[in-house]
Scaffold this motif. Structure first.
Motif, mmCIF file in Angstrom:
data_model
loop_
_atom_site.group_PDB
_atom_site.id
_atom_site.type_symbol
_atom_site.label_atom_id
_atom_site.label_comp_id
_atom_site.label_asym_id
_atom_site.label_seq_id
_atom_site.Cartn_x
_atom_site.Cartn_y
_atom_site.Cartn_z
ATOM 1 N N UNK A 76 0.830 -1.210 0.000
ATOM 2 C CA UNK A 76 0.000 0.000 0.000
ATOM 3 C C UNK A 76 0.859 1.253 0.000
ATOM 4 N N UNK A 77 0.497 2.214 -0.823
ATOM 5 C CA UNK A 77 1.248 3.475 -0.915
ATOM 6 C C UNK A 77 0.785 4.413 0.189
ATOM 7 N N UNK A 78 1.079 4.012 1.415
ATOM 8 C CA UNK A 78 0.634 4.758 2.588
ATOM 9 C C UNK A 78 1.494 5.992 2.802
ATOM 10 N N UNK A 79 0.836 7.096 3.177
ATOM 11 C CA UNK A 79 1.549 8.295 3.591
ATOM 12 C C UNK A 79 1.281 8.638 5.040
ATOM 13 N N UNK A 80 0.749 7.684 5.817
ATOM 14 C CA UNK A 80 0.357 7.971 7.189
ATOM 15 C C UNK A 80 1.572 8.223 8.068
ATOM 16 N N UNK A 81 1.332 8.858 9.210
ATOM 17 C CA UNK A 81 2.431 9.291 10.062
ATOM 18 C C UNK A 81 3.265 8.123 10.584
ATOM 19 N N UNK A 82 2.620 7.005 10.901
ATOM 20 C CA UNK A 82 3.376 5.865 11.413
ATOM 21 C C UNK A 82 4.320 5.303 10.359
ATOM 22 N N UNK A 83 3.911 5.336 9.092
ATOM 23 C CA UNK A 83 4.771 4.861 8.012
ATOM 24 C C UNK A 83 5.988 5.760 7.864
ATOM 25 N N UNK A 84 5.784 7.072 7.925
ATOM 26 C CA UNK A 84 6.895 8.006 7.788
ATOM 27 C C UNK A 84 7.890 7.835 8.925
ATOM 28 N N UNK A 85 7.388 7.657 10.129
ATOM 29 C CA UNK A 85 8.281 7.450 11.265
ATOM 30 C C UNK A 85 9.028 6.136 11.176
ATOM 31 N N UNK A 86 8.339 5.081 10.739
ATOM 32 C CA UNK A 86 9.000 3.780 10.591
ATOM 33 C C UNK A 86 10.100 3.836 9.551
ATOM 34 N N UNK A 87 9.873 4.581 8.471
ATOM 35 C CA UNK A 87 10.893 4.689 7.426
ATOM 36 C C UNK A 87 12.206 5.241 7.977
ATOM 37 N N UNK A 88 12.109 6.223 8.864
ATOM 38 C CA UNK A 88 13.324 6.829 9.427
ATOM 39 C C UNK A 88 14.129 5.788 10.200
ATOM 40 N N UNK A 89 13.461 5.057 11.065
ATOM 41 C CA UNK A 89 14.149 4.056 11.880
ATOM 42 C C UNK A 89 14.697 2.940 11.000
ATOM 43 N N UNK A 90 13.955 2.558 9.964
ATOM 44 C CA UNK A 90 14.432 1.499 9.085
ATOM 45 C C UNK A 90 15.651 1.940 8.268
ATOM 46 N N UNK A 91 15.713 3.208 7.896
ATOM 47 C CA UNK A 91 16.921 3.721 7.249
ATOM 48 C C UNK A 91 18.098 3.645 8.218
ATOM 49 N N UNK A 92 17.879 4.019 9.463
ATOM 50 C CA UNK A 92 18.946 3.926 10.455
ATOM 51 C C UNK A 92 19.411 2.486 10.622
ATOM 52 N N UNK A 93 18.480 1.545 10.677
ATOM 53 C CA UNK A 93 18.834 0.131 10.792
ATOM 54 C C UNK A 93 19.686 -0.306 9.597
#
Length: 301
Positions: A76-93
């Protein structure tokens, strides 16, 4: 961005994230997060300032922007806030970064706030324009004063099929209207807008943007994988990490405040600053002030 920044790509659970990196590999990491309708160009002057001070500076293209791509066409092409926050942590990982300063505005500030609230052990400091940006979706239909509602016209436009078609056809033109309203004192030129507008040609841009606004207004469900995070965000969790919040005093949509209204949402050290003549795209309009906040947040105790 300047020619000294290197364009790289890293794979997360969901995305191939393209990002610009500058500064020494062993520098203290700083992740700079852009908003909508903007892109990494917002940090064109901030990133080299921080890199020159010895910081490792990472500036990702958010999902739906620039060269960043979804791995699976079925996601799903989600733009919700939880998705945006998860992306940041996943980039760090993916980059093996255990902790970093997160700094952003608009969508990027929201992503940074979400990550700081839900995973404070990963965040050494937070810089957020317009304060605490986690959405209270339950209160999304409470009216604001009409002067403020007028600036959010595109929120409601994007609820409609006409708005979906309009964003598809007029990506650059819509951005220009929003920029002029958001930043009435910023004398940007066509070349500046054109550099950023290239990021809007991403094939997922329209779907991510439309979902973001529909979800935050309670008009679209979130993606199931982010449901637990959204439940946690519904409680409006406090942010405990050292934080500097900024308000541009020439922000056409978000009038500058003294920061007191959002104070209960920050349980750790927090300082609020007002930046004269800066609008909503504060890092591009006032790079010295934004870079100073990133520099100073580590000293808060």
């Amino acid at each position: 961005m300047t020619s000294t920044a290197t364009l790289r790509t890293v794979q997360t659970r969901t995305l191939d994230v393209s990002y610009l990196e500058t500064g020494p590999d062993d520098g203290a990491p700083v992740i700079l997060l852009h908003g909508f309708p903007y892109d990494v160009e917002s940090y064109r002057e901030v990133a080299p300032r921080l890199a020159a001070e010895g910081r490792r500076v990472i500036v990702p293209y958010l999902r739906g922007h620039g060269p960043t791509r979804f791995l699976d066409p079925e996601t799903p092409r989600s733009g919700q806030q939880a998705a945006l926050g998860a992306d940041v942590v996943e980039v760090m990982d993916a980059l093996d970064i255990p902790r970093a300063v997160l700094a952003g505005y608009d969508w990027g500030g929201r992503a940074a706030c979400v990550a700081a609230a839900l995973q404070p052990d990963r965040v050494t400091g937070l810089v957020s324009v317009n304060g605490y940006l986690i959405h209270d979706i339950r209160a999304a239909m409470k009216p604001l004063p009409p002067a403020l509602e007028a600036g959010f016209w595109y929120f409601f436009y994007f609820l409609t099929d006409r708005g979906y078609a309009g964003l598809t056809a007029n990506r650059r033109e819509l951005a220009e209207v929003i920029w002029r309203r958001n930043s009435p004192e910023w004398p940007f030129d066509d070349a500046t807008l054109d550099r950023t507008a290239r990021s809007f040609e991403n094939p997922d841009y329209v779907d991510v943007v439309i979902h973001s606004y529909r979800h935050r207004l309670g008009a679209a469900p979130g993606a199931p994988e982010y449901e637990a995070a959204e439940q946690a965000l519904a409680a409006l969790p406090a942010i405990s990490v050292p934080t500097i919040t900024l308000d541009g005093m020439a922000d056409g949509n978000f009038p500058a405040t003294d920061g007191s209204a959002s104070a209960p949402h920050f349980s750790g050290p927090r300082e609020h600053r007002q930046v004269p003549h800066a609008g909503h795209n504060l890092p591009q309009e006032a790079p010295d002030a934004f870079a100073a906040a990133v520099r100073d947040v580590a000293a808060l105790t």
